[in-house]
Design an enzyme around this catalytic site. Structure first.
Site, PDB file in Angstrom:
ATOM      1  N   GLY A  75      45.595  34.113  26.708  1.00  0.00           N
ATOM      2  CA  GLY A  75      46.132  32.967  27.433  1.00  0.00           C
ATOM      3  C   GLY A  75      47.361  33.357  28.230  1.00  0.00           C
ATOM      4  O   GLY A  75      47.941  34.424  28.051  1.00  0.00           O
ATOM      5  N   CYS A  76      47.750  32.464  29.137  1.00  0.00           N
ATOM      6  CA  CYS A  76      48.865  32.770  30.037  1.00  0.00           C
ATOM      7  C   CYS A  76      50.199  32.763  29.299  1.00  0.00           C
ATOM      8  O   CYS A  76      50.980  33.707  29.386  1.00  0.00           O
ATOM      9  CB  CYS A  76      48.884  31.779  31.200  1.00  0.00           C
ATOM     10  SG  CYS A  76      48.801  30.049  30.714  1.00  0.00           S
ATOM     11  N   TYR A  77      50.478  31.688  28.572  1.00  0.00           N
ATOM     12  CA  TYR A  77      51.715  31.650  27.789  1.00  0.00           C
ATOM     13  C   TYR A  77      51.764  32.830  26.827  1.00  0.00           C
ATOM     14  O   TYR A  77      52.794  33.452  26.614  1.00  0.00           O
ATOM     15  CB  TYR A  77      51.785  30.363  26.960  1.00  0.00           C
ATOM     16  CG  TYR A  77      52.173  29.124  27.714  1.00  0.00           C
ATOM     17  CD1 TYR A  77      53.379  29.058  28.399  1.00  0.00           C
ATOM     18  CD2 TYR A  77      51.372  27.991  27.691  1.00  0.00           C
ATOM     19  CE1 TYR A  77      53.758  27.894  29.064  1.00  0.00           C
ATOM     20  CE2 TYR A  77      51.748  26.825  28.356  1.00  0.00           C
ATOM     21  CZ  TYR A  77      52.945  26.780  29.036  1.00  0.00           C
ATOM     22  OH  TYR A  77      53.329  25.633  29.682  1.00  0.00           O
ATOM     23  N   THR A  78      50.592  33.103  26.250  1.00  0.00           N
ATOM     24  CA  THR A  78      50.494  34.128  25.221  1.00  0.00           C
ATOM     25  C   THR A  78      50.843  35.501  25.758  1.00  0.00           C
ATOM     26  O   THR A  78      51.617  36.244  25.149  1.00  0.00           O
ATOM     27  CB  THR A  78      49.034  34.157  24.709  1.00  0.00           C
ATOM     28  OG1 THR A  78      48.505  32.852  24.756  1.00  0.00           O
ATOM     29  CG2 THR A  78      48.965  34.697  23.329  1.00  0.00           C
TER      30      THR A  78
END
Lengths: 346, 346, 346, 346
Positions: free
Chosen positions: A149-152
């Protein structure tokens, strides 16, 4: 040439994939599928592609696609990929899933956070978490990549060396993250109606965002402990970009230079990670349109904390760019092939 | 490899030039100069270039540069290039001037609109107005290219075929243009202080903007008449992009298809001009980061007017991209070399 | 206290009406209706009203409402008001319709531009076009006010004196208008999804926007001729505001001062119209949140044209504010009652 | 009528003060001073005030002003007020200082964080920290009010009850705050040049922002301990608004309802504090243009932390509005006099 199929090409992540892959010297897109726009040409949906990509969007048929493509990118809402992918497909084509279905090793954790059944838990042990800088070796050997994921991506890259090297208290981690609106996708919703999100900032999914267990899984693996973190996403009135402001309690007194040496140990040779000089901090504008992850930090003696700041373009390193980086690894290409775009500012 | 020097590299246009030229397969930047940042590395000024361009900005010395470079790009405020450039320099290197000094054929018109002396009127007849699609042949043979202004490029390309083919009343032309803020440059000014220009729109330099005589000169040449137009620029709270909404009275009744055929006659083979289908109109988001000029139009039977809408990225086709297109022409390269970037949306 | 009902309170115009009327010393809101949010409290829909307006939104019942209310504001999509309003309602309550149904005197023109039947053409002669500064006397005596559109208000106020005084060629009028996104309403649509309209500008409904016949009707009345104008609306990435850039051919040579005297003749005593000094032009930021219409102009000798620029807040003078101004006139209050808010900048 | 002087009227805070005070029924502005615009009318500097405030800005002369005014607002850069204010002035007029000079009780702490001498440390014990909801009683009796900073107001109000009631670990506090650009003021700076801050987010003054000791002083007083906190401000591309995301380790297991009861104990009767229902969180758009502070929170059982989110309009509750609230307290008016503006959305 790598023959590529993109399933779910008409969301923002799909569109960014098309943009990157069309400029990639070793890939050839053979198929674009869409749920909403079957029969329309890609350039009718995204006019930036006028005269560039007039491919007609087709209905998705992964089985068939797996016979023609070398690699299939899935850019789908969660819960679908785990229904579509199976062992037979994986024998015929490599799959890079940009959704969440194969990221969590534990199907129970998935079902709990995503509130839906996992339809192919048996594939979870085959799937490799595609955070290239950390899982490169495993990625190379896999047929099923769970693109993070992007945040991840932003958070894990920012904190990984500190946990790996046992520098911060594992129970003290707080990640306060900020995302541009493209992260919310193209489906209509009042939350991302222009008027409702411009000229404002809000936190959302407080203590409940689905990227949390991903971060815990990967950082926990780094420090070999089960950890829980606080993760708070915020919506920022801008198109692209994620900034993660990460806080951790230092286990002992360290200097900025000592911490920098730790970061260098892991990232000095990474071409997509840029470590900021002392006193310089990442800003999302400096990575826009590129596959970079910029990392900077401050050691705060007053509080005994380290504050690490990471920045990525959510659609590139946080999605399509990293997916292509994974493809490059899978096919033995130079890792930056097709990913050399200089960040575009302004 | 073409050896390139950029004079005035640290403004937004200069920075965009560096970005494009570093990704250009046939160019090699040998020198960056700056008025404000001598001695600083380019990546300190523009952090997007961290790890990409650490070249130290030098003081400008065109004489010396002309001995080492094949081509010199000038990205300077008006009134400076006409002091710096001379015949001896032009013998040694080709010069592409992104400023206004060599655009107007008549030094008096220049002095009147720019309110300053012209220091090398003798060069005006050598200079070629670098609107590639229209002046390609002359550009090829010249050593001094006057790269057009941003508003100008968008407006002239939008209206040129109509004047060339005698379709609209020459006295009826009104151009209502809108620009993103990057067009105003990087020098500090209250007008473009964030708070003062976000969440608002204004017209400025009404009936007095300096791009007006450029447009009149080139469109006048197309229809072989002296013409005057109304030109009103507006400031839009966005980074990049120019949209020109152009109005003209039709000399006789024509259909949309007839007009389209006229546009096709001039532009069908142009790779950087995209003609929109009926009912589709340019938007700046569809050309962002690219060298495209999108053109669409409506024939309004009620009023007997045609409304033509053009869109470009002011920093690319309106400045740095077109300058590189000119370089490609000057050096006999394929015109789109290094300029194939797909527009970035979002 | 004037008892007020608002039908369609949960769109942006409705919400602005609630905001203005709750701060109005002589009005008392007795009823809010909504199509989408029946049963919800207003503050759940618009959290800015937390602790301020917890009124529960009800289903619309104009008949009943007309018995309890002194005035009913209708903020509905076009085509609905003409079904709901009838003579019996108008006997019991005054109606201020913020939609389009009663603005055009000619039902055929309405049906042609709005592509829908008009359900109460017999009311059209009773309805007064509620442009306060121009129709004040007729408004006073009416029970049915057709509150003007946002583009329309700004355009007509900008050009009215010039047509009334026969200064410009009636066939030469071009209005290039720009609107913030709130003008597009709260209903979801890809066009006004954040990502799709931020950082971009576009023209839309070129030569076909429905505010065109309204402008032609009222300006035609001013100059006592049938006129056609070119009207092009644009979408600007900002919340509020309309800027109209209006062009007209001057019938004879005039000075700026002469034109100013004409404007003063009509507007000097108007408290909501502000005439800008020479060289100063309206910007939408200076009227935000207020009922002002700012007007400035330039006389361009080169082209023989006048360029008039008007600015309003589309939700206030372009909708809710003018509606309240109409209410004030209808009920014999001072015209600025409840409308004295100073524009909020930034 | 309270006679009011504003010193430093032409910054954004000064302008907001003028806006609020002109709409305040009990105040009369007798003097506006400016460093940069002496001799200009206020409406030339801020065109929103055209026809509303044409007062000529004068040179500052506090001594003289103190003889004519009942209250003087100082909206100056830090380091100036402590030079200007003295005991003689305070005998003649009340002073509300919107700068930092009198906020910190300890002159050494001031000198350390602000890197400048404090010129009137003897006044520090007379000065009252003007956070109205918490210091109301002391404010009433004082002549010198140190109006709190914008970040500070939002943070302290968000956390105060938790520290007062000993709910969270004092050493665990992390405040991740986000501000609109108006907080940076009107002085030109590349950081807040439109292009440099739109479409991006950054943290700044990490572990070193000057509002930190203010927060520590006041929260330390609440819990009667010396505390240190981590405070990280971020710049958000929007005009107005502060969002503070505050993290604290809970000392024991508590429910959301128990925490809500604590908040209610302190704030239930406060008209400018709005406590959000469970699952609802503040967003800056809901307080824009108003004096509200919205507070919401989540109790995260997984991590044992509470996440509190506060939102204010930085120019109102974070500056000019709270200053007027202080004036109302000082002069025995109803505390919300002139401060009843409903938040303006959109």
């Amino acid at each position: 040439m790598i023959r590529v199929g993109i399933v779910g090409a008409t969301g923002y992540v799909g569109e960014e994939l098309v943009r990157i892959l069309m400029q990639h010297p070793e890939s050839h897109i053979i198929n674009l599928t869409s749920q909403s726009y079957v029969g329309k040409s890609f350039s009718q949906i995204y006019h930036n592609f006028e005269g560039i990509c007039n491919t007609i969007c087709e209905e998705e048929d992964i089985e068939k696609l797996s016979e023609e493509a070398d690699v299939i990118f899935l850019a789908l809402p969660h819960g679908i990929a785990s229904k579509k992918v199976n062992a037979s497909i994986l024998k015929k084509a490599k799959v890079i899933d940009l959704g969440a279905d194969f990221r969590l090793k534990n199907a129970n954790v998935y079902e709990q956070w995503y509130n839906t059944e996992h339809f192919s838990p048996e594939l979870l042990k085959e799937a490799v978490y595609g955070l290239c800088e950390i899982k490169r070796d495993q990625i190379q050997k896999s047929n099923l990549i769970a693109n993070p994921g992007c945040y991840t991506t932003c958070t894990i890259l920012s904190l990984y060396p500190l946990l790996k090297e046992n520098v911060i208290d594992e129970d003290s981690i707080i990640v306060d993250a900020k995302s541009g609106v493209s992260g919310a996708g193209r489906a209509l919703s009042l939350d991302i109606h222009y008027i409702e999100c411009t000229e404002s900032i809000k936190a959302y999914k407080i203590a409940s965002h689905r990227h949390t267990p991903e971060i815990e899984q990967e950082l926990g693996e780094a420090c070999k402990k089960d950890i829980t973190i606080s993760f708070t996403p915020h919506l920022i009135p801008m198109n692209r970009g994620i900034l993660a402001t990460c806080y951790g309690k230092l286990k002992k007194k360290v200097t900025w230079d000592e911490i920098m040496n730790i970061y260098k140990k892991y990232y000095e040779k990474e071409q997509f990670i840029r470590l900021m000089n002392k006193g310089v901090y990442p800003e999302t504008r400096w990575v826009k349109g590129s596959n970079y992850c910029d990392i900077g930090f401050s050691v705060d003696e007053r509080t005994g904390r380290i504050i690490v700041i990471g920045a990525i373009d959510n659609l590139v390193k946080g999605a399509a760019g990293q997916a292509v980086q994974n493809m490059n690894i899978l096919f033995g290409l130079k890792e930056n092939t097709g990913l050399n775009q200089i960040p575009m500012f302004p």
